[in-house]
Write an enzyme that holds these catalytic residues in place. Structure first.
Site, PDB file in Angstrom:
ATOM      1  N   GLN A  10      -4.128  -1.994  -7.814  1.00  9.58           N
ATOM      2  CA  GLN A  10      -5.089  -3.072  -7.560  1.00  9.58           C
ATOM      3  C   GLN A  10      -5.288  -3.864  -8.847  1.00  9.58           C
ATOM      4  O   GLN A  10      -5.348  -3.286  -9.930  1.00  9.58           O
ATOM      5  CB  GLN A  10      -6.425  -2.501  -7.070  1.00  9.58           C
ATOM      6  CG  GLN A  10      -6.318  -1.701  -5.773  1.00  9.58           C
ATOM      7  CD  GLN A  10      -6.013  -2.567  -4.559  1.00  9.58           C
ATOM      8  OE1 GLN A  10      -6.176  -3.783  -4.585  1.00  9.58           O
ATOM      9  NE2 GLN A  10      -5.555  -1.947  -3.478  1.00  9.58           N
ATOM     10  N   TYR A  54       0.880   4.692   3.104  1.00  8.48           N
ATOM     11  CA  TYR A  54       1.095   3.700   2.037  1.00  8.48           C
ATOM     12  C   TYR A  54       0.188   4.044   0.846  1.00  8.48           C
ATOM     13  O   TYR A  54      -0.618   3.218   0.424  1.00  8.48           O
ATOM     14  CB  TYR A  54       0.793   2.280   2.520  1.00  8.48           C
ATOM     15  CG  TYR A  54       1.402   1.878   3.841  1.00  8.48           C
ATOM     16  CD1 TYR A  54       2.680   1.319   3.873  1.00  8.48           C
ATOM     17  CD2 TYR A  54       0.711   2.025   5.043  1.00  8.48           C
ATOM     18  CE1 TYR A  54       3.242   0.924   5.087  1.00  8.48           C
ATOM     19  CE2 TYR A  54       1.269   1.637   6.248  1.00  8.48           C
ATOM     20  CZ  TYR A  54       2.527   1.085   6.262  1.00  8.48           C
ATOM     21  OH  TYR A  54       3.076   0.691   7.468  1.00  8.48           O
ATOM     22  N   GLU A  85       4.339   7.656   1.157  1.00  9.68           N
ATOM     23  CA  GLU A  85       4.666   6.483   0.334  1.00  9.68           C
ATOM     24  C   GLU A  85       6.192   6.438   0.174  1.00  9.68           C
ATOM     25  O   GLU A  85       6.820   7.461  -0.057  1.00  9.68           O
ATOM     26  CB  GLU A  85       3.956   6.630  -1.030  1.00  9.68           C
ATOM     27  CG  GLU A  85       4.449   5.745  -2.136  1.00  9.68           C
ATOM     28  CD  GLU A  85       4.279   4.250  -1.892  1.00  9.68           C
ATOM     29  OE1 GLU A  85       3.191   3.815  -1.482  1.00  9.68           O
ATOM     30  OE2 GLU A  85       5.261   3.518  -2.109  1.00  9.68           O
ATOM     31  N   ASP A 103      -3.176   1.489   4.007  1.00  9.99           N
ATOM     32  CA  ASP A 103      -3.292   0.355   3.085  1.00  9.99           C
ATOM     33  C   ASP A 103      -1.895  -0.255   2.930  1.00  9.99           C
ATOM     34  O   ASP A 103      -1.251  -0.110   1.894  1.00  9.99           O
ATOM     35  CB  ASP A 103      -3.843   0.866   1.734  1.00  9.99           C
ATOM     36  CG  ASP A 103      -4.014  -0.257   0.727  1.00  9.99           C
ATOM     37  OD1 ASP A 103      -3.895  -1.438   1.102  1.00  9.99           O
ATOM     38  OD2 ASP A 103      -4.266   0.049  -0.457  1.00  9.99           O
ATOM     39  N   CYS A 147      -4.811  -6.597   2.563  1.00 10.76           N
ATOM     40  CA  CYS A 147      -4.899  -7.759   1.660  1.00 10.76           C
ATOM     41  C   CYS A 147      -4.484  -9.025   2.395  1.00 10.76           C
ATOM     42  O   CYS A 147      -4.259 -10.053   1.760  1.00 10.76           O
ATOM     43  CB  CYS A 147      -4.059  -7.539   0.403  1.00 10.76           C
ATOM     44  SG  CYS A 147      -2.338  -7.223   0.764  1.00 10.76           S
TER      45      CYS A 147
HETATM   46  C1  LIG Z   1      -0.896  -2.417  -0.820  1.00  8.60           C
HETATM   47  S1  LIG Z   1      -0.041  -1.118  -1.626  1.00  8.60           S
HETATM   48  C2  LIG Z   1      -1.279   0.142  -1.564  1.00  8.60           C
HETATM   49  C3  LIG Z   1      -1.101   1.278  -2.501  1.00  8.60           C
HETATM   50  C4  LIG Z   1      -2.365   2.106  -2.777  1.00  8.60           C
HETATM   51  N1  LIG Z   1      -3.121   2.384  -1.601  1.00  8.60           N
HETATM   52  C5  LIG Z   1      -3.246   1.401  -3.816  1.00  8.60           C
HETATM   53  O1  LIG Z   1      -4.251   0.778  -3.448  1.00  8.60           O
HETATM   54  O2  LIG Z   1      -2.897   1.464  -5.014  1.00  8.60           O
HETATM   55  C6  LIG Z   1       1.128  -0.669  -0.432  1.00  8.60           C
HETATM   56  C7  LIG Z   1       2.019   0.496  -0.770  1.00  8.60           C
HETATM   57  O3  LIG Z   1       2.868   0.741   0.357  1.00  8.60           O
HETATM   58  C8  LIG Z   1       4.158   1.092  -0.082  1.00  8.60           C
HETATM   59  N2  LIG Z   1       5.039   0.784   1.057  1.00  8.60           N
HETATM   60  C9  LIG Z   1       5.446  -0.432   1.478  1.00  8.60           C
HETATM   61  N3  LIG Z   1       6.155  -0.318   2.612  1.00  8.60           N
HETATM   62  C10 LIG Z   1       6.198   1.009   2.919  1.00  8.60           C
HETATM   63  C11 LIG Z   1       6.772   1.771   3.978  1.00  8.60           C
HETATM   64  N4  LIG Z   1       7.443   1.172   4.949  1.00  8.60           N
HETATM   65  N5  LIG Z   1       6.601   3.096   3.982  1.00  8.60           N
HETATM   66  C12 LIG Z   1       5.909   3.707   2.984  1.00  8.60           C
HETATM   67  N6  LIG Z   1       5.322   3.045   1.959  1.00  8.60           N
HETATM   68  C13 LIG Z   1       5.477   1.715   1.924  1.00  8.60           C
HETATM   69  C14 LIG Z   1       4.363   0.275  -1.342  1.00  8.60           C
HETATM   70  O4  LIG Z   1       5.332   0.893  -2.169  1.00  8.60           O
HETATM   71  C15 LIG Z   1       2.960   0.296  -1.947  1.00  8.60           C
HETATM   72  O5  LIG Z   1       2.818   1.399  -2.821  1.00  8.60           O
END
Ligand SMILES: C[S@@+](CC[C@H](N)C(=O)[O-])C[C@H]1O[C@@H](n2cnc3c(N)ncnc32)[C@H](O)[C@@H]1O
Length: 399
Positions: free
Chosen positions: A220, A246, A267, A328, A355
């Site tokens: 963030q 995620y 993740e 998320d 977001c």
């Molecule tokens: C918006 S970030 C949120 C991360 C965490 N919740 C934070 O607030 O720091 C989204 C996360 O989803 C992961 N991600 C994106 N697509 C994904 C998928 N299909 N499966 C698993 N993880 C995924 C990205 O690598 C990223 O770490």
């Protein structure tokens, strides 16, 4: 053509109607009377640029940044901070009404950023080695806008940008790099690609939890609001088993691990998974396990009964009732198979951190149709001076 801006739409453009056309105007404020020039037409919508401000909106202010309008980074500096917050609340309501078809949207608060300027503790700068430019993409283009001073960067990152610029001018900035990413930690700054040697891992402490990460990790970007975001996202969460989809480097995983007997984080980014595991281990938290897998694929594994990626303890927990799911996802939202997978697990409560209000609304529509009620909403102005906004939606099973 002369128009009056009615309101700000999701995506940040101002809406107007004139000469039988729907017109969307960049960098407008609600109530502005403008002379605009149509830039392009898509379907029955015309996109326009401001030629002259005929009567400024009472919410209009002089954008303080000299790059505003050219730099694609900020698109809300022309509004008072209060007007930005109101526009974002309206954007959220608009998405929920139009895209999720929610009639009774719960009243919600938008949490203002403590610092609407100089708040960004994570940034990405574009680098054009040929033209010797370092900054952000110009709006609607892949040209780099050369930015010497950025009004939303935390002071530490402004210093980093300046030192990169000095290196660029001295000819010692790596020519093959397309961009640079940087993040502030308690113990220094991580820059990717590294300027010399190895990419630095750092620690960031939030609400007493120490998170390990580096400049390539998602994290963030606004420290001022992250504690409230965490508190709200996990607010009513207690019980035996929680699932976190995620999970990144574990921002919510550590607080969840203190509240639940068993937490499973999922993740896809291997480096983020390693950081999450490292932070959990450093905190001595043994209740959480992080799986390195695409969320959609993992949920399909689970549906088929394949729990082979989990420890015995987590597999047993997943066979029992799930109390809480926190998701998320990135800006694109959750894939249909992810929503289907979550519904299949029948959790008691869901906390959706988003977001992008548009993809949130699209996904909420499916969750509501799948037997959940929207209990509450909270918004967080993580990105002042831009149209972006973070939303937490709490859902509860109807059964
Ligand atoms: C918006 S970030 C949120 C991360 C965490 N919740 C934070 O607030 O720091 C989204 C996360 O989803 C992961 N991600 C994106 N697509 C994904 C998928 N299909 N499966 C698993 N993880 C995924 C990205 O690598 C990223 O770490």
């Amino acid at each position: 053509m002369e128009v009056t801006i009615e309101r700000i739409l999701p995506g940040g453009l101002g809406l107007a109607h004139a000469e039988g056309q729907t017109i969307m105007v960049a960098l407008a404020a609600p109530g502005d009377r403008l002379r605009v020039r149509i830039d392009r037409v898509k379907g029955n919508v015309a996109f326009a640029l401001i030629e002259e401000i005929l009567t400024p909106s009472p919410h209009r202010v002089e954008p303080p940044c000299p790059y505003f309008g050219r730099c694609g980074g900020c698109d809300f500096q022309q509004m008072t901070y209060q007007a930005q917050l109101e526009a974002k609340s309206e954007i959220i309501r608009d998405c929920l009404r139009r895209l999720a078809r929610i009639e009774n949207i719960p009243d919600f608060q938008i949490n203002a950023a403590p610092n609407p300027w100089h708040y960004r503790s994570r940034a990405q700068w574009q680098y054009d080695a040929v033209r010797q430019k370092l900054g952000y993409f110009e709006s609607g283009s892949r040209q780099v806008c050369d930015v010497a001073e950025c009004a939303v960067l935390a002071p530490e990152l402004q210093n980093t940008l300046e030192s990169l610029r000095t290196r660029m001018q001295q000819g010692s900035l790596r020519g093959s790099a397309r961009d640079f990413r940087a993040v502030v930690g308690d113990d220094g700054i991580s820059i990717a690609p590294p300027l010399n040697g190895k990419l630095a891992d750092i620690t960031r402490t939030i609400r007493g939890e120490a998170y390990r990460l580096n400049a390539e990790s998602f994290f963030q970007a606004n420290d001022g609001l992250v504690p409230q975001l965490i508190e709200t996202a996990v607010a009513e969460a207690t019980g035996e088993t929680a699932l976190e989809l995620y999970c990144g480097v574990g921002l919510f995983t550590l607080p969840l691990a203190r509240r639940f007997k068993s937490v499973i984080g999922v993740e896809s980014d291997a480096a983020a998974v390693s950081f999450a595991r490292e932070s959990l281990a450093n905190a001595g938290l043994k209740t959480a396990e992080v799986v390195n897998r695409d969320v959609g694929i993992w949920l399909e594994d689970v549906k088929r009964g394949d729990l082979s990626r989990l420890s015995e303890k987590s597999a047993a927990a997943l066979r029992g009732p799930i109390d809480f799911v926190l998701l998320d996802p990135p800006r694109t939202g959750a894939e249909s198979r992810v929503i289907a997978g979550v519904l299949g697990l029948e959790p008691q409560r869901i906390s959706y951190v988003s977001c992008d209000p548009a993809t949130l609304a699209r996904d909420l529509k499916k969750l509501l149709a799948g037997g959940y009620a929207l209990r509450s909403l909270a918004a967080f102005d993580m990105f002042p001076q831009t149209h972006h906004v973070e939303v937490v939606a709490h859902l509860e099973s109807n059964s």
